[in-house]
Scaffold this motif. Structure first.
Motif, PDB file in Angstrom:
ATOM      1  N   ASP A 289       0.863  -1.184   0.000  1.00  0.00           N
ATOM      2  CA  ASP A 289       0.000   0.000   0.000  1.00  0.00           C
ATOM      3  C   ASP A 289       0.899   1.234   0.000  1.00  0.00           C
ATOM      4  OD1 ASP A 289      -2.824  -1.216   0.697  1.00  0.00           O
ATOM      5  OD2 ASP A 289      -1.425  -2.109   2.135  1.00  0.00           O
ATOM      6  N   LEU A 290       0.975   1.908  -1.138  1.00  0.00           N
ATOM      7  CA  LEU A 290       1.868   3.058  -1.259  1.00  0.00           C
ATOM      8  C   LEU A 290       1.110   4.330  -1.607  1.00  0.00           C
ATOM      9  CD1 LEU A 290       4.083   0.756  -1.388  1.00  0.00           C
ATOM     10  CD2 LEU A 290       5.393   2.369  -2.757  1.00  0.00           C
ATOM     11  N   VAL A 291       1.722   5.460  -1.266  1.00  0.00           N
ATOM     12  CA  VAL A 291       1.139   6.777  -1.508  1.00  0.00           C
ATOM     13  C   VAL A 291       2.075   7.573  -2.409  1.00  0.00           C
ATOM     14  CG1 VAL A 291       0.317   8.917  -0.433  1.00  0.00           C
ATOM     15  CG2 VAL A 291       0.025   6.716   0.751  1.00  0.00           C
ATOM     16  N   GLU A 292       1.479   8.216  -3.418  1.00  0.00           N
ATOM     17  CA  GLU A 292       2.232   9.019  -4.382  1.00  0.00           C
ATOM     18  C   GLU A 292       2.369  10.459  -3.883  1.00  0.00           C
ATOM     19  OE1 GLU A 292       4.581   9.414  -6.657  1.00  0.00           O
ATOM     20  OE2 GLU A 292       3.581   7.836  -7.812  1.00  0.00           O
ATOM     21  N   GLN A 293       3.273  11.213  -4.481  1.00  0.00           N
ATOM     22  CA  GLN A 293       3.389  12.633  -4.185  1.00  0.00           C
ATOM     23  C   GLN A 293       2.123  13.375  -4.626  1.00  0.00           C
ATOM     24  OE1 GLN A 293       7.003  13.390  -6.428  1.00  0.00           O
ATOM     25  NE2 GLN A 293       8.162  13.671  -4.549  1.00  0.00           N
ATOM     26  N   ALA A 294       1.947  14.596  -4.120  1.00  0.00           N
ATOM     27  CA  ALA A 294       0.824  15.427  -4.545  1.00  0.00           C
ATOM     28  C   ALA A 294       0.896  15.642  -6.052  1.00  0.00           C
ATOM     29  CB  ALA A 294       0.852  16.762  -3.816  1.00  0.00           C
ATOM     30  N   LEU A 295      -0.258  15.718  -6.699  1.00  0.00           N
ATOM     31  CA  LEU A 295      -0.345  15.731  -8.152  1.00  0.00           C
ATOM     32  C   LEU A 295       0.598  16.737  -8.799  1.00  0.00           C
ATOM     33  CD1 LEU A 295      -1.753  14.910 -10.836  1.00  0.00           C
ATOM     34  CD2 LEU A 295      -3.417  16.727 -10.357  1.00  0.00           C
ATOM     35  N   LEU A 296       0.482  18.007  -8.462  1.00  0.00           N
ATOM     36  CA  LEU A 296       1.208  19.052  -9.194  1.00  0.00           C
ATOM     37  C   LEU A 296       2.687  19.104  -8.850  1.00  0.00           C
ATOM     38  CD1 LEU A 296      -1.398  21.960  -9.195  1.00  0.00           C
ATOM     39  CD2 LEU A 296      -0.845  20.355 -11.037  1.00  0.00           C
ATOM     40  N   GLU A 297       3.110  18.367  -7.840  1.00  0.00           N
ATOM     41  CA  GLU A 297       4.527  18.369  -7.459  1.00  0.00           C
ATOM     42  C   GLU A 297       5.318  17.248  -8.118  1.00  0.00           C
ATOM     43  OE1 GLU A 297       4.478  18.240  -3.202  1.00  0.00           O
ATOM     44  OE2 GLU A 297       4.083  20.387  -3.015  1.00  0.00           O
ATOM     45  N   ARG A 298       4.652  16.317  -8.802  1.00  0.00           N
ATOM     46  CA  ARG A 298       5.351  15.187  -9.401  1.00  0.00           C
ATOM     47  C   ARG A 298       6.209  15.661 -10.583  1.00  0.00           C
ATOM     48  NH1 ARG A 298      -0.170  11.529  -9.816  1.00  0.00           N
ATOM     49  NH2 ARG A 298      -0.810  11.882  -7.638  1.00  0.00           N
ATOM     50  N   PRO A 305       5.678   6.528  -9.770  1.00  0.00           N
ATOM     51  CA  PRO A 305       6.667   5.710  -9.051  1.00  0.00           C
ATOM     52  C   PRO A 305       6.067   4.898  -7.903  1.00  0.00           C
ATOM     53  CG  PRO A 305       7.528   7.917  -9.473  1.00  0.00           C
ATOM     54  CD  PRO A 305       6.086   7.943  -9.850  1.00  0.00           C
ATOM     55  N   ALA A 306       5.060   5.453  -7.225  1.00  0.00           N
ATOM     56  CA  ALA A 306       4.460   4.728  -6.102  1.00  0.00           C
ATOM     57  C   ALA A 306       3.755   3.467  -6.579  1.00  0.00           C
ATOM     58  CB  ALA A 306       3.484   5.636  -5.350  1.00  0.00           C
ATOM     59  N   ALA A 307       3.006   3.558  -7.667  1.00  0.00           N
ATOM     60  CA  ALA A 307       2.305   2.379  -8.188  1.00  0.00           C
ATOM     61  C   ALA A 307       3.297   1.320  -8.649  1.00  0.00           C
ATOM     62  CB  ALA A 307       1.377   2.777  -9.331  1.00  0.00           C
ATOM     63  N   VAL A 308       4.352   1.758  -9.310  1.00  0.00           N
ATOM     64  CA  VAL A 308       5.382   0.819  -9.765  1.00  0.00           C
ATOM     65  C   VAL A 308       6.014   0.109  -8.573  1.00  0.00           C
ATOM     66  CG1 VAL A 308       7.641   0.641 -10.889  1.00  0.00           C
ATOM     67  CG2 VAL A 308       5.847   2.093 -11.887  1.00  0.00           C
ATOM     68  N   ALA A 309       6.355   0.881  -7.542  1.00  0.00           N
ATOM     69  CA  ALA A 309       6.963   0.288  -6.343  1.00  0.00           C
ATOM     70  C   ALA A 309       5.990  -0.661  -5.662  1.00  0.00           C
ATOM     71  CB  ALA A 309       7.404   1.387  -5.381  1.00  0.00           C
ATOM     72  N   GLU A 422       8.083   2.286   4.462  1.00  0.00           N
ATOM     73  CA  GLU A 422       9.434   2.704   4.077  1.00  0.00           C
ATOM     74  C   GLU A 422       9.463   3.165   2.627  1.00  0.00           C
ATOM     75  OE1 GLU A 422      13.676   0.448   3.116  1.00  0.00           O
ATOM     76  OE2 GLU A 422      12.310  -0.423   4.611  1.00  0.00           O
ATOM     77  N   LEU A 423       8.795   2.434   1.751  1.00  0.00           N
ATOM     78  CA  LEU A 423       8.793   2.789   0.331  1.00  0.00           C
ATOM     79  C   LEU A 423       7.998   4.069   0.077  1.00  0.00           C
ATOM     80  CD1 LEU A 423       8.314  -0.764  -1.193  1.00  0.00           C
ATOM     81  CD2 LEU A 423      10.394   0.612  -1.233  1.00  0.00           C
ATOM     82  N   THR A 424       6.906   4.264   0.810  1.00  0.00           N
ATOM     83  CA  THR A 424       6.153   5.513   0.682  1.00  0.00           C
ATOM     84  C   THR A 424       7.005   6.695   1.103  1.00  0.00           C
ATOM     85  OG1 THR A 424       3.948   4.532   0.907  1.00  0.00           O
ATOM     86  CG2 THR A 424       4.191   6.808   1.621  1.00  0.00           C
ATOM     87  N   ALA A 425       7.792   6.524   2.153  1.00  0.00           N
ATOM     88  CA  ALA A 425       8.688   7.593   2.583  1.00  0.00           C
ATOM     89  C   ALA A 425       9.731   7.904   1.510  1.00  0.00           C
ATOM     90  CB  ALA A 425       9.377   7.204   3.892  1.00  0.00           C
ATOM     91  N   GLU A 426      10.204   6.868   0.818  1.00  0.00           N
ATOM     92  CA  GLU A 426      11.169   7.087  -0.265  1.00  0.00           C
ATOM     93  C   GLU A 426      10.535   7.854  -1.424  1.00  0.00           C
ATOM     94  OE1 GLU A 426      12.853   3.370  -1.457  1.00  0.00           O
ATOM     95  OE2 GLU A 426      13.760   2.962   0.512  1.00  0.00           O
ATOM     96  N   VAL A 427       9.273   7.518  -1.746  1.00  0.00           N
ATOM     97  CA  VAL A 427       8.576   8.250  -2.802  1.00  0.00           C
ATOM     98  C   VAL A 427       8.413   9.717  -2.409  1.00  0.00           C
ATOM     99  CG1 VAL A 427       6.357   8.499  -3.992  1.00  0.00           C
ATOM    100  CG2 VAL A 427       7.374   6.231  -3.724  1.00  0.00           C
ATOM    101  N   ALA A 428       8.072   9.958  -1.158  1.00  0.00           N
ATOM    102  CA  ALA A 428       7.875  11.329  -0.688  1.00  0.00           C
ATOM    103  C   ALA A 428       9.140  12.163  -0.781  1.00  0.00           C
ATOM    104  CB  ALA A 428       7.365  11.313   0.755  1.00  0.00           C
ATOM    105  N   GLU A 429      10.292  11.511  -0.706  1.00  0.00           N
ATOM    106  CA  GLU A 429      11.567  12.229  -0.749  1.00  0.00           C
ATOM    107  C   GLU A 429      12.084  12.457  -2.161  1.00  0.00           C
ATOM    108  OE1 GLU A 429      13.189  13.670   1.796  1.00  0.00           O
ATOM    109  OE2 GLU A 429      11.375  13.139   2.920  1.00  0.00           O
TER     110      GLU A 429
END
Length: 509
Positions: A289-298, A305-309, A422-429
């Motif tokens: 279960d992963l979360v992507e960055q906010a839309l306009l900031e990608r 990347p979140a879906a792929v991960a 952990e992976l969601t945190a990596e996406v956020a960074e």
């Protein structure tokens, strides 16, 4: 293989569909649709349905569109949707939860329920969802509207709709008030990255989705039993009208449906006590279960990347490769989410395993936040028919904002944990793009959509300022620019943007 008695298993699944052309169509409520699905899931356990219903201690309910935002339910609603349903089937759970908005919810809740069962915090869990979109449309212009208002006493953990996790005043002001236009931006951004023209990309989308309609045409729970050819899907006609670029109607999730789905999870110990036959048990081998960055900031609006991960992490947890998967059900509200997972896993539109078990959201039906519960139900049924094989469910929420994956099999396995946090945190960074809310001056179009569903055809633009490369949103009713956006290809076009009191406006330069 012997497993821990606390190991979670899915022991029952149920689906229900009421089609507008059914002779007995009556326009059912969200509670009635869910009740039909829950009853089917209880029967599907192979145990005494009344005994299983009485044993349910925890219920998760998925939100309908009518309670997924600040607008009131036009035909009334239950104040406690999960308890209204359980009351009808003879259940009185200790805990009921109403989940926030998000199409990833069904798969996310299977994982959450599994964690509760493993920890000893639940023994028998029901997950339910329903969508009465057809009912709302059917009664919209009628005087004999039903009143589905219902008051049920009892505990309810309402997690809130949380719709503002996906949209805000800025995006709404600039036309992002529905899924087609939101995903139109993403698919056009992907087309830009691939360097494809409008026609060739629409053909790819049609090649991806047309095979799904063949599955839907044979599915008794489908909202539409019509098979579509690639040519039908890509050709704009009166029936297949443009909704929001780049999508004609046959590429858009079908949300005016009446559908319900449900799943029962128990511990292995509880399944045995309830008398559920072991051939009914299906295990969750991998999940994420992963979360992507906010839309306009990608950085790349044409990627996720979140879906792929999430896809790769679920396979890692399961200890499997993509070649080990026998069936897929990929969330298919629009082509973009399917393209993302296909690219991640090396799948093609004509993969012999298929990309859906239901028939896809534009054809089977897009019952809001609960669609993937149908995908899970179909996967569980398939796994029972194919003992020892593996089924992959990909569930997407928001504006490609959250992605959850589950991998199912009858093969016994102990509960496993994922690295999702952990992976969601990596996406956020990951790097982010600066956003300018009130841009002014020379700019270029990064991606776009056109709202054909508005009274005045309007261009929706995500652009970059020439001065500093920052990203912004704008709308346009400028005749020349809207003509370019509908009749040609505006990607990379030079525009001038001006802020106003009611959003930013763009014209060609």
């Amino acid at each position: 293989m012997a497993v821990d008695p606390r190991t979670p298993v899915i022991v029952g699944v149920g689906q229900f569909t009421e089609r507008i052309d059914d002779p007995a169509y009556r326009g059912m409520s969200a509670v009635e649709l869910a009740t039909a699905a829950v009853q089917a899931a209880l029967v599907d356990t192979g145990a005494d349905a009344a005994v299983v219903a009485a044993a349910i201690d925890t219920v998760f309910g998925l939100r309908q569109f009518e309670i997924s935002g600040p607008m009131p339910a036009t035909l009334g609603k239950s104040n406690n949707y999960p308890r209204s349903v359980m009351k009808r089937v003879g259940g009185d759970p200790a805990r009921v939860v109403l989940e926030p908005v998000g199409g990833q919810g069904p798969q996310k809740l299977v994982t959450e329920a599994g964690n509760l069962i493993v920890a000893g915090d639940a023994d028998v869990v029901m997950i339910m969802g329903s969508e009465p979109g057809s009912t709302a449309k059917y009664f919209a212009g009628r005087d004999d509207k039903p009143d589905f208002t219902e008051h049920v006493d009892g505990q309810l953990e309402d997690r809130g709709h949380q719709i503002y996790n996906y949209i805000d005043e800025y995006t709404v002001t600039h036309g992002l008030t529905g899924a087609p236009v939101q995903y139109g931006l993403l698919d056009n951004a992907r087309r830009s990255r691939l360097g494809l023209g409008v026609g060739p990309y629409r053909h790819l989308m049609a090649e991806l989705f047309a095979p799904m309609s063949k599955v839907a045409a044979k599915n008794p729970f489908s909202a539409s039993l019509v098979e579509r050819s690639v040519e039908e899907v890509e050709t704009v006609t009166g029936e297949n009208r443009m909704i929001c670029d780049p999508y004609p109607r046959f590429l858009v999730a079908r949300d005016t449906v009446n559908q319900g789905a449900a799943a029962v999870l128990t511990s292995v110990e509880a399944a045995r006590k309830l008398g559920v036959p072991e051939e009914k048990w299906v295990y969750l081998h991998g999940h994420s279960d992963l979360v992507e960055q906010a839309l306009l900031e990608r950085v790349d609006l044409g990627a996720s990347p979140a879906a792929v991960a999430a896809a790769h992490e679920a396979l890692r947890v399961a200890g499997l490769g993509v070649d080990d998967i026998a069936t897929f059900d990929l969330y298919s509200c629009f082509p973009f989410p399917v393209f993302v997972i296909c690219e991640a896993l090396g799948l093609s539109a004509d993969d012999p395993r298929g990309l859906t078990l239901t028939g896809g959201l534009p054809y089977f039906g897009g019952p809001g936040n609960s669609y993937s519960l149908h995908g899970i139900a179909e996967t569980v049924a398939q796994m029972r028919d194919r003992p020892g094989q593996f089924g992959f469910v990909g569930a997407n929420g928001g504006i490609m904002s959250k992605y959850s994956v589950g991998i199912y099999s009858t093969e016994p396995v102990g509960w496993r944990t994922s690295r999702s946090a952990e992976l969601t945190a990596e996406v956020a960074e990951r790097p982010r793009v600066a956003v300018t809310k009130s841009p002014e001056g020379a700019a270029t179009i990064e991606t776009y959509s056109v709202r054909h569903d508005w009274p005045v055809r309007t261009g929706i633009i995500v652009g970059r300022l020439d001065a500093d490369g920052s990203r912004f949103m704008a709308t346009s009713e400028d005749a020349d620019l809207v003509a370019l956006m509908t009749e040609a290809d505006p990607l990379g076009a030079n525009i001038t943007v001006t802020p106003t009191d009611n959003g930013n406006r763009a014209v060609l330069r």
